[in-house]
Design a protein around this motif. Structure first.
Motif, PDB file in Angstrom:
ATOM      1  N   ASP A   1       0.861  -1.181   0.000  1.00 16.56           N
ATOM      2  CA  ASP A   1       0.000   0.000   0.000  1.00 16.56           C
ATOM      3  C   ASP A   1       0.898   1.232   0.000  1.00 16.56           C
ATOM      4  O   ASP A   1       1.374   1.660   1.040  1.00 16.56           O
ATOM      5  CB  ASP A   1      -0.903  -0.015   1.237  1.00 16.56           C
ATOM      6  CG  ASP A   1      -2.062   0.958   1.126  1.00 16.56           C
ATOM      7  OD1 ASP A   1      -1.975   1.896   0.304  1.00 16.56           O
ATOM      8  OD2 ASP A   1      -3.043   0.791   1.868  1.00 16.56           O
ATOM      9  N   ARG A   2       1.173   1.753  -1.152  1.00 15.59           N
ATOM     10  CA  ARG A   2       2.013   2.908  -1.438  1.00 15.59           C
ATOM     11  C   ARG A   2       3.389   2.453  -1.908  1.00 15.59           C
ATOM     12  O   ARG A   2       4.308   2.271  -1.121  1.00 15.59           O
ATOM     13  CB  ARG A   2       2.143   3.873  -0.258  1.00 15.59           C
ATOM     14  CG  ARG A   2       0.822   4.554   0.069  1.00 15.59           C
ATOM     15  CD  ARG A   2       1.029   5.808   0.892  1.00 15.59           C
ATOM     16  NE  ARG A   2      -0.226   6.478   1.149  1.00 15.59           N
ATOM     17  CZ  ARG A   2      -0.849   7.282   0.298  1.00 15.59           C
ATOM     18  NH1 ARG A   2      -0.332   7.524  -0.880  1.00 15.59           N
ATOM     19  NH2 ARG A   2      -1.983   7.854   0.615  1.00 15.59           N
ATOM     20  N   ALA A   3       3.492   2.265  -3.221  1.00 10.32           N
ATOM     21  CA  ALA A   3       4.773   1.952  -3.839  1.00 10.32           C
ATOM     22  C   ALA A   3       5.738   3.109  -3.590  1.00 10.32           C
ATOM     23  O   ALA A   3       5.317   4.236  -3.336  1.00 10.32           O
ATOM     24  CB  ALA A   3       4.571   1.737  -5.339  1.00 10.32           C
ATOM     25  N   ALA A   4       7.025   2.832  -3.688  1.00 10.82           N
ATOM     26  CA  ALA A   4       8.039   3.840  -3.366  1.00 10.82           C
ATOM     27  C   ALA A   4       7.867   5.141  -4.158  1.00 10.82           C
ATOM     28  O   ALA A   4       8.058   6.234  -3.613  1.00 10.82           O
ATOM     29  CB  ALA A   4       9.430   3.253  -3.589  1.00 10.82           C
ATOM     30  N   LEU A   5       7.483   5.040  -5.417  1.00 15.15           N
ATOM     31  CA  LEU A   5       7.323   6.235  -6.247  1.00 15.15           C
ATOM     32  C   LEU A   5       6.209   7.142  -5.728  1.00 15.15           C
ATOM     33  O   LEU A   5       6.214   8.353  -5.965  1.00 15.15           O
ATOM     34  CB  LEU A   5       7.048   5.827  -7.702  1.00 15.15           C
ATOM     35  CG  LEU A   5       7.222   6.909  -8.759  1.00 15.15           C
ATOM     36  CD1 LEU A   5       8.686   7.352  -8.856  1.00 15.15           C
ATOM     37  CD2 LEU A   5       6.739   6.413 -10.107  1.00 15.15           C
ATOM     38  N   ASP A   6       5.266   6.564  -5.015  1.00 22.38           N
ATOM     39  CA  ASP A   6       4.164   7.309  -4.405  1.00 22.38           C
ATOM     40  C   ASP A   6       4.711   8.437  -3.526  1.00 22.38           C
ATOM     41  O   ASP A   6       4.235   9.572  -3.573  1.00 22.38           O
ATOM     42  CB  ASP A   6       3.328   6.323  -3.573  1.00 22.38           C
ATOM     43  CG  ASP A   6       2.048   6.919  -3.030  1.00 22.38           C
ATOM     44  OD1 ASP A   6       0.989   6.602  -3.583  1.00 22.38           O
ATOM     45  OD2 ASP A   6       2.112   7.669  -2.035  1.00 22.38           O
ATOM     46  N   ALA A   7       5.734   8.113  -2.732  1.00 19.75           N
ATOM     47  CA  ALA A   7       6.309   9.103  -1.812  1.00 19.75           C
ATOM     48  C   ALA A   7       6.935  10.269  -2.573  1.00 19.75           C
ATOM     49  O   ALA A   7       6.842  11.425  -2.147  1.00 19.75           O
ATOM     50  CB  ALA A   7       7.342   8.433  -0.911  1.00 19.75           C
ATOM     51  N   VAL A   8       7.556   9.975  -3.713  1.00 22.50           N
ATOM     52  CA  VAL A   8       8.163  11.035  -4.519  1.00 22.50           C
ATOM     53  C   VAL A   8       7.076  11.956  -5.074  1.00 22.50           C
ATOM     54  O   VAL A   8       7.231  13.186  -5.079  1.00 22.50           O
ATOM     55  CB  VAL A   8       9.015  10.445  -5.668  1.00 22.50           C
ATOM     56  CG1 VAL A   8       9.589  11.560  -6.532  1.00 22.50           C
ATOM     57  CG2 VAL A   8      10.127   9.572  -5.113  1.00 22.50           C
ATOM     58  N   ALA A   9       5.975  11.377  -5.522  1.00 24.36           N
ATOM     59  CA  ALA A   9       4.873  12.193  -6.049  1.00 24.36           C
ATOM     60  C   ALA A   9       4.319  13.109  -4.965  1.00 24.36           C
ATOM     61  O   ALA A   9       4.021  14.289  -5.227  1.00 24.36           O
ATOM     62  CB  ALA A   9       3.772  11.287  -6.601  1.00 24.36           C
ATOM     63  N   TYR A  10       4.169  12.589  -3.746  1.00 24.85           N
ATOM     64  CA  TYR A  10       3.686  13.416  -2.639  1.00 24.85           C
ATOM     65  C   TYR A  10       4.668  14.543  -2.334  1.00 24.85           C
ATOM     66  O   TYR A  10       4.272  15.680  -2.059  1.00 24.85           O
ATOM     67  CB  TYR A  10       3.431  12.565  -1.394  1.00 24.85           C
ATOM     68  CG  TYR A  10       2.027  12.052  -1.310  1.00 24.85           C
ATOM     69  CD1 TYR A  10       1.058  12.739  -0.585  1.00 24.85           C
ATOM     70  CD2 TYR A  10       1.647  10.884  -1.962  1.00 24.85           C
ATOM     71  CE1 TYR A  10      -0.250  12.276  -0.513  1.00 24.85           C
ATOM     72  CE2 TYR A  10       0.344  10.419  -1.904  1.00 24.85           C
ATOM     73  CZ  TYR A  10      -0.598  11.121  -1.172  1.00 24.85           C
ATOM     74  OH  TYR A  10      -1.894  10.669  -1.113  1.00 24.85           O
TER      75      TYR A  10
ATOM     76  N   VAL B   1      -1.156  15.797  -6.262  1.00 32.92           N
ATOM     77  CA  VAL B   1      -0.560  14.467  -6.072  1.00 32.92           C
ATOM     78  C   VAL B   1      -0.933  13.560  -7.241  1.00 32.92           C
ATOM     79  O   VAL B   1      -0.075  12.869  -7.805  1.00 32.92           O
ATOM     80  CB  VAL B   1      -0.997  13.826  -4.732  1.00 32.92           C
ATOM     81  CG1 VAL B   1      -0.470  12.394  -4.626  1.00 32.92           C
ATOM     82  CG2 VAL B   1      -0.524  14.655  -3.546  1.00 32.92           C
ATOM     83  N   ASP B   2      -2.205  13.568  -7.617  1.00 31.17           N
ATOM     84  CA  ASP B   2      -2.653  12.741  -8.734  1.00 31.17           C
ATOM     85  C   ASP B   2      -1.899  13.108 -10.012  1.00 31.17           C
ATOM     86  O   ASP B   2      -1.430  12.233 -10.749  1.00 31.17           O
ATOM     87  CB  ASP B   2      -4.163  12.916  -8.933  1.00 31.17           C
ATOM     88  CG  ASP B   2      -4.725  11.994 -10.007  1.00 31.17           C
ATOM     89  OD1 ASP B   2      -4.769  10.773  -9.778  1.00 31.17           O
ATOM     90  OD2 ASP B   2      -5.109  12.505 -11.076  1.00 31.17           O
ATOM     91  N   ASP B   3      -1.755  14.396 -10.259  1.00 29.67           N
ATOM     92  CA  ASP B   3      -1.043  14.865 -11.451  1.00 29.67           C
ATOM     93  C   ASP B   3       0.416  14.414 -11.435  1.00 29.67           C
ATOM     94  O   ASP B   3       0.922  13.878 -12.425  1.00 29.67           O
ATOM     95  CB  ASP B   3      -1.121  16.396 -11.530  1.00 29.67           C
ATOM     96  CG  ASP B   3      -0.280  16.942 -12.667  1.00 29.67           C
ATOM     97  OD1 ASP B   3      -0.663  16.737 -13.835  1.00 29.67           O
ATOM     98  OD2 ASP B   3       0.775  17.563 -12.392  1.00 29.67           O
ATOM     99  N   ARG B   4       1.102  14.640 -10.314  1.00 29.77           N
ATOM    100  CA  ARG B   4       2.519  14.262 -10.214  1.00 29.77           C
ATOM    101  C   ARG B   4       2.692  12.752 -10.335  1.00 29.77           C
ATOM    102  O   ARG B   4       3.636  12.274 -10.966  1.00 29.77           O
ATOM    103  CB  ARG B   4       3.125  14.743  -8.894  1.00 29.77           C
ATOM    104  CG  ARG B   4       3.277  16.241  -8.763  1.00 29.77           C
ATOM    105  CD  ARG B   4       4.078  16.845  -9.902  1.00 29.77           C
ATOM    106  NE  ARG B   4       4.422  18.226  -9.712  1.00 29.77           N
ATOM    107  CZ  ARG B   4       3.639  19.259  -9.943  1.00 29.77           C
ATOM    108  NH1 ARG B   4       2.403  19.058 -10.372  1.00 29.77           N
ATOM    109  NH2 ARG B   4       4.058  20.497  -9.779  1.00 29.77           N
ATOM    110  N   MET B   5       1.782  12.005  -9.749  1.00 27.66           N
ATOM    111  CA  MET B   5       1.857  10.539  -9.779  1.00 27.66           C
ATOM    112  C   MET B   5       1.833  10.030 -11.214  1.00 27.66           C
ATOM    113  O   MET B   5       2.709   9.277 -11.642  1.00 27.66           O
ATOM    114  CB  MET B   5       0.650   9.973  -9.018  1.00 27.66           C
ATOM    115  CG  MET B   5       0.753   8.537  -8.650  1.00 27.66           C
ATOM    116  SD  MET B   5       1.697   8.305  -7.146  1.00 27.66           S
ATOM    117  CE  MET B   5       0.762   9.254  -5.957  1.00 27.66           C
ATOM    118  N   HIS B   6       0.833  10.464 -11.964  1.00 25.48           N
ATOM    119  CA  HIS B   6       0.676   9.967 -13.337  1.00 25.48           C
ATOM    120  C   HIS B   6       1.745  10.545 -14.275  1.00 25.48           C
ATOM    121  O   HIS B   6       2.148   9.888 -15.227  1.00 25.48           O
ATOM    122  CB  HIS B   6      -0.751  10.217 -13.824  1.00 25.48           C
ATOM    123  CG  HIS B   6      -1.743   9.385 -13.071  1.00 25.48           C
ATOM    124  ND1 HIS B   6      -1.878   8.034 -13.289  1.00 25.48           N
ATOM    125  CD2 HIS B   6      -2.581   9.686 -12.045  1.00 25.48           C
ATOM    126  CE1 HIS B   6      -2.793   7.539 -12.457  1.00 25.48           C
ATOM    127  NE2 HIS B   6      -3.227   8.521 -11.691  1.00 25.48           N
TER     128      HIS B   6
END
Length: 198
Positions: free
Chosen positions: A88-97, A156-161
């Motif tokens: 629940d929350r891949a590593a890249l998730d933290a970078v997007a946040y 966050v959604d924008d940065r993630m994608h």
């Protein structure tokens, strides 16, 4: 599958887009097929409990802590014999946040710091057998007990994608549509059952 190499299914996405619910559904299905599944998570809450900032207050330090703790949780689950690890929350998730938090505060992340965090996240990507990315649907109401900033949630959604697209990272998009959710669960379960038979 052997305990030394569990199958890893990771999810990332902005808050309240169904990540935890999706992983719970996958976990229930896998357990129904007799597979041992371990689910990681609650990294933001644990970071806050450790005295680190979260959400739009994220820093490079809190981002690194979340990634490191997530990796530690995966290692622990593997050591305990899980056949499937649900992340629940891949590593890249933290970078997007982190990137979203910097944009929200109208700050520019130091280039070397951003690159270091991206490199750290990229070391984890090859471990994921499946990567799901949830898609923000602002028509779906969020839990009113959370004080979410709608603008930050969109960032966050924008940065993630954007990170996924710019780095050409293979992933499955999951929308709030029940069919999309069910399809993601089916993909995950079929992949795990196929690996078990190999």
């Amino acid at each position: 599958m052997t305990p030394s190499k569990p199958l890893r299914i990771a999810v990332l996405g902005t808050h309240s887009t169904g990540k935890t619910t999706l992983l719970k559904r996958i976990e229930m299905e896998l357990r129904g097929h007799g597979l041992t599944a371990a689910r990681t998570g609650r990294l933001g809450k644990r970071a806050a409990a450790a005295g680190l900032p979260k959400m739009q207050h994220h820093t490079a330090q809190s981002t690194e802590w979340i990634m490191a703790q997530g990796v530690l949780d995966e290692i622990t689950a593997a050591a305990q014999g899980a056949e499937v690890i649900l992340i629940d929350r891949a590593a890249l998730d933290a970078v997007a946040y982190f990137e979203a938090a910097m944009a929200f505060r109208s700050e520019t992340p130091p280039r070397l710091e951003r690159e270091r965090l991206l490199t750290l996240a990229s070391t984890q990507l090859p471990k994921y057998d499946l990567l799901f990315a949830t898609v923000l649907d602002e028509t779906v109401p969020v839990d009113t007990s959370h004080d979410y900033d709608a603008g930050f949630r969109r960032l966050v959604d924008d940065r993630m994608h954007r990170l996924l697209a710019n780095n050409v990272i293979p992933h499955q998009r999951v929308t709030s549509d029940p069919d999309s959710q069910a399809h993601a669960v089916d993909i995950a379960v079929q992949r795990c059952l196929k690996e078990e038979l190999v």
